[in-house]
Scaffold this motif. Structure first.
Motif, mmCIF file in Angstrom:
data_model
loop_
_atom_site.group_PDB
_atom_site.id
_atom_site.type_symbol
_atom_site.label_atom_id
_atom_site.label_comp_id
_atom_site.label_asym_id
_atom_site.label_seq_id
_atom_site.Cartn_x
_atom_site.Cartn_y
_atom_site.Cartn_z
ATOM 1 N N GLY A 102 48.514 41.572 38.691
ATOM 2 C CA GLY A 102 48.426 42.995 38.830
ATOM 3 C C GLY A 102 48.096 43.329 40.308
ATOM 4 O O GLY A 102 48.539 44.224 40.859
ATOM 5 N N ARG A 103 47.774 41.902 40.922
ATOM 6 C CA ARG A 103 47.347 42.208 42.473
ATOM 7 C C ARG A 103 47.819 40.705 43.108
ATOM 8 O O ARG A 103 47.561 39.919 42.398
ATOM 9 C CB ARG A 103 45.970 42.550 42.475
ATOM 10 N N TRP A 104 48.268 41.022 44.203
ATOM 11 C CA TRP A 104 48.540 39.423 44.865
ATOM 12 C C TRP A 104 47.226 38.977 45.302
ATOM 13 O O TRP A 104 46.160 39.803 45.735
ATOM 14 C CB TRP A 104 49.226 40.064 46.297
ATOM 15 N N THR A 105 47.403 37.610 45.393
ATOM 16 C CA THR A 105 46.136 36.830 45.631
ATOM 17 C C THR A 105 46.238 35.656 46.321
ATOM 18 O O THR A 105 47.242 34.994 46.481
ATOM 19 C CB THR A 105 45.702 36.175 44.150
ATOM 20 N N ILE A 106 45.111 35.489 47.350
ATOM 21 C CA ILE A 106 45.061 34.424 48.141
ATOM 22 C C ILE A 106 44.278 33.531 47.591
ATOM 23 O O ILE A 106 42.894 33.791 47.418
ATOM 24 C CB ILE A 106 44.647 34.656 49.618
ATOM 25 N N VAL A 107 44.427 32.379 47.381
ATOM 26 C CA VAL A 107 43.655 31.081 46.902
ATOM 27 C C VAL A 107 43.196 30.287 47.900
ATOM 28 O O VAL A 107 44.013 29.552 48.503
ATOM 29 C CB VAL A 107 44.181 30.525 45.434
ATOM 30 N N LEU A 152 52.243 44.019 53.055
ATOM 31 C CA LEU A 152 53.947 44.289 53.060
ATOM 32 C C LEU A 152 54.342 43.709 51.809
ATOM 33 O O LEU A 152 54.993 44.486 51.014
ATOM 34 C CB LEU A 152 54.712 43.686 54.230
ATOM 35 N N LEU A 153 53.732 42.837 51.378
ATOM 36 C CA LEU A 153 54.165 42.045 50.293
ATOM 37 C C LEU A 153 53.982 42.883 48.961
ATOM 38 O O LEU A 153 54.473 43.095 47.992
ATOM 39 C CB LEU A 153 53.822 40.698 49.899
ATOM 40 N N ALA A 154 52.567 43.441 49.028
ATOM 41 C CA ALA A 154 52.081 43.947 47.903
ATOM 42 C C ALA A 154 52.618 45.279 47.830
ATOM 43 O O ALA A 154 52.859 46.154 46.852
ATOM 44 C CB ALA A 154 50.650 44.445 48.013
ATOM 45 N N GLU A 155 53.237 46.160 48.863
ATOM 46 C CA GLU A 155 53.875 47.105 48.695
ATOM 47 C C GLU A 155 55.494 47.150 48.410
ATOM 48 O O GLU A 155 55.796 48.044 47.603
ATOM 49 C CB GLU A 155 54.324 47.861 50.249
ATOM 50 N N VAL A 156 55.980 46.187 48.663
ATOM 51 C CA VAL A 156 57.263 45.849 48.386
ATOM 52 C C VAL A 156 57.334 45.360 46.658
ATOM 53 O O VAL A 156 58.307 45.580 45.903
ATOM 54 C CB VAL A 156 57.919 44.920 48.966
ATOM 55 N N ALA A 157 56.548 44.564 46.160
ATOM 56 C CA ALA A 157 56.295 43.978 44.803
ATOM 57 C C ALA A 157 54.886 44.309 44.328
ATOM 58 O O ALA A 157 54.127 43.254 44.325
ATOM 59 C CB ALA A 157 56.914 42.541 44.823
ATOM 60 N N PRO A 158 54.411 45.336 44.189
ATOM 61 C CA PRO A 158 53.137 45.695 43.791
ATOM 62 C C PRO A 158 52.943 45.304 42.041
ATOM 63 O O PRO A 158 53.855 45.144 41.478
ATOM 64 C CB PRO A 158 53.078 47.131 43.574
#
Length: 222
Positions: free
Chosen positions: A82-87, A216-222
């Motif tokens: 559901g959200r982009w994540t940095i690990v 940007l990535l979260a906007e293009v592929a939310p």
């Protein structure tokens, strides 16, 4: 006994393995009479627009895992969808790399605060030192840098399985006085909103570039 040279050998082996995997996946011919599977979709972003994130040729599914979150609940794959994540893998006794990296990430997180919560990227800090870092201690450490950072760890072999599934390594290294430190991969893993590994961010880290790329990535592929 393991040392830093051994770690470099392990890292090289992992990198070679990933290279072999990529070659098998993307270069192997399709058997006669069988239709080649359609490649998994990546975000429709021109890689030239990304300054920090290096996207893979195709997403990689992350095997099932279960880590122990700082609030006492399990962290499983569904919670990272559901959200982009940095690990980021690290440990609370880390003298330099971990606090510096978490500081850089906190600056990126500050730039995401204006985004809607459903589209706001998140950071997951995973301690690779469960012997000294309880889930609660890991969470306290991570939230010192930013209150919104997720934090977790796990007992072995679950922790190693998780790290290996992301192509990351870590190792306990003895030091003088009977103590020890942890050597670990310094790159950041990028998961998309479906929980798939889609890229890496390698040091040196530039918070503004990380913030812009993930937004940007979260906007293009939310």
């Amino acid at each position: 006994m393991f040392n830093r040279q051994t770690l470099l050998v392990v890292v090289a082996a992992v990198a070679a393995g990933l290279g072999l995997w990529a070659a098998q996946v993307f270069m192997s011919p399709t058997p006669p009479g069988r239709t080649a599977p359609a490649p998994a979709a990546l975000p429709a972003v021109d890689p030239a627009r990304l300054k920090a994130v290096r996207l893979f040729p195709a997403p990689r599914q992350v095997p099932a895992f279960s880590l122990d979150q700082s609030d006492g609940t399990p962290l499983e794959p569904g919670e990272l969808q559901g959200r982009w994540t940095i690990v980021f893998l690290g440990f609370t006794h880390c003298p330099d790399v971990c606090p510096t990296t978490l500081t850089d990430l906190s600056r990126a997180q500050a730039e995401w605060e204006h985004l809607p919560e459903g589209r706001r990227p998140q950071v997951l800090f995973v301690s690779v030192d469960p012997e000294r870092d309880t889930p609660a201690k890991t969470g306290e450490y991570a939230r010192y840098f930013h209150a919104g950072t997720l934090a977790a760890t796990a007992a072995e072999p679950a922790l190693e399985d998780f790290a290996t599934s992301l192509g990351m390594v870590y190792m306990k290294v003895p030091v003088d006085g009977g103590d020890y430190t942890m050597d670990h991969s310094s790159a950041l893993v990028v998961l998309d909103a479906q929980g798939r590994q889609v890229g890496l961010i390698r040091p040196p880290f530039v918070p503004a570039d990380i913030a812009a790329d993930l937004a940007l990535l979260a906007e293009v592929a939310p």
